[in-house]
Design an enzyme around this catalytic site. Sequence first.
Site, short mmCIF file in Angstrom:
data_model
loop_
_atom_site.label_atom_id
_atom_site.label_comp_id
_atom_site.label_asym_id
_atom_site.label_seq_id
_atom_site.Cartn_x
_atom_site.Cartn_y
_atom_site.Cartn_z
N LYS A 161 0.82 -1.08 0.15
CA LYS A 161 0.15 0.03 -0.20
C LYS A 161 0.96 1.21 -0.01
CE LYS A 161 -2.46 2.04 3.94
NZ LYS A 161 -3.62 1.70 5.03
N LYS A 163 0.85 5.55 0.31
CA LYS A 163 0.04 6.66 0.44
C LYS A 163 0.11 7.63 -0.53
CE LYS A 163 -0.84 5.70 5.05
NZ LYS A 163 -2.13 5.59 5.61
N GLU A 213 -8.08 3.42 -0.67
CA GLU A 213 -8.68 3.47 0.61
C GLU A 213 -8.97 5.07 1.16
OE1 GLU A 213 -5.75 1.67 3.36
OE2 GLU A 213 -6.75 2.48 5.21
N ASP A 238 -11.78 3.35 5.91
CA ASP A 238 -11.01 3.07 6.97
C ASP A 238 -11.76 4.14 7.97
OD1 ASP A 238 -9.19 3.44 9.16
OD2 ASP A 238 -7.37 3.79 7.85
N LYS A 262 -10.02 -1.68 12.15
CA LYS A 262 -9.00 -1.51 13.10
C LYS A 262 -9.91 -1.67 14.30
CE LYS A 262 -6.25 1.68 10.33
NZ LYS A 262 -5.86 3.11 10.24
N GLY A 290 -3.67 -1.01 10.38
CA GLY A 290 -2.52 -0.71 11.55
C GLY A 290 -2.48 0.88 11.91
#
Length: 370
Positions: A161, A163, A213, A238, A262, A290
């Site tokens: 992944k 950013k 995401e 998320d 999460k 995470g």
Amino acid sequence: MKLERIEVRRIRLPLLHAFETSFGITTEKQFLLLTVSAEGLSGHGECVADADPFYLPETLGTALHILKDFLAPLALALDIRHPQDLSPALVRVRGHQMAKAALEMAVWDLWARRQQVPLYRLLGGRGGTIAAGVSIGLQKDEAALLAKVEAEVAAGYRRIKIKIKPERDLTLVEAVRRRFPDLPLMVDANSAYSLADAPRLQRLDRFGLMMIEQPLAWDDIVDHATLQRQMETPICLDESIRSAADARRALDLGACRIVNVKAGRVGGFAESLAVHDLCRTRGIPVWCGGMLESGIGRLANVHLQTLPGFTLPGDTSASARTFAEDLIDPPVEVGPDGTIVVPEGPGLGHDLVWPRIAKATVFREEWRPD
Ligand code: OSB
Ligand code: MG
């Protein structure tokens, strides 16, 4: 079982490398560590609230306040028959999921140790291994990003992944795709875009991403549903999913096709199981996110993602990527095949290293029943 003592520590751990997202740069991990004790045993929960409110509204300071003045007194008064009792006992306190989760997860760990079973068994998961993915922060330039991706692919991670944020998105994704045409790849925007950016986000569709995401606002579901209708790339939520009810509303509206779970963000393990069960019923894949946790929080994530609905690799990576010295022994390690072995010991399953925890503690307090 009645809790006899709740201890809170404020901990500071330097990160090996600065971690940059669309909401800021982190150079140090700060968190609250909760320890609940009863009958000569203890359980531990790592609170994922950051020092600042840049990911979600809670902070380490708000979590400490809510725990001390509201949640700890409720928990200390409760006769616990199962860890599932915690969450309903705390519902009167609205919001503050991260504070609640730290306490609730510590009770699950304590309960598992008391039953002498690994945490995953109490959660309904299975032993063995889990597939590890990794989250790579924004890098200073394209070359640095490619070098990082290359290193993580070589380390065996099953999914990468990266950013993104406005202006640092399409060219980066294109460069990674050109170098790694078949890599399971996804992007995380941490709420950096708005619906007005839909035309730009649509241009990500050509790169065969597993998902994007949280492109839009942290508290939005409706605009994500609009965006999902305009994009082929699956949206994964998320920040927007802070309860099983949020997940249900998001799925009803078509705001996402994948959910990041999460435990800290949704209020603990019980609520995570509810999100998991809902998504499984509806055929929606989930994976475990995470928060740059220490090994204590990382192990909690390892156990959670042994549940059957976690069909995609998560963000749980090796401790050694993040910290020079973790607070658990052994640290979380990722094998060359990109898997993490699920611990078989009671509770979280690895030992806490108290001298290191003591050294990293900047504040400590304990609460007992009246
Ligand atoms: O959005 O998933 C996120 C880290 C801190 C806050 C939010 C996020 C992240 C990560 C890193 O992506 C995940 C990790 O390595 O623990
Ligand atoms: Mg995210």
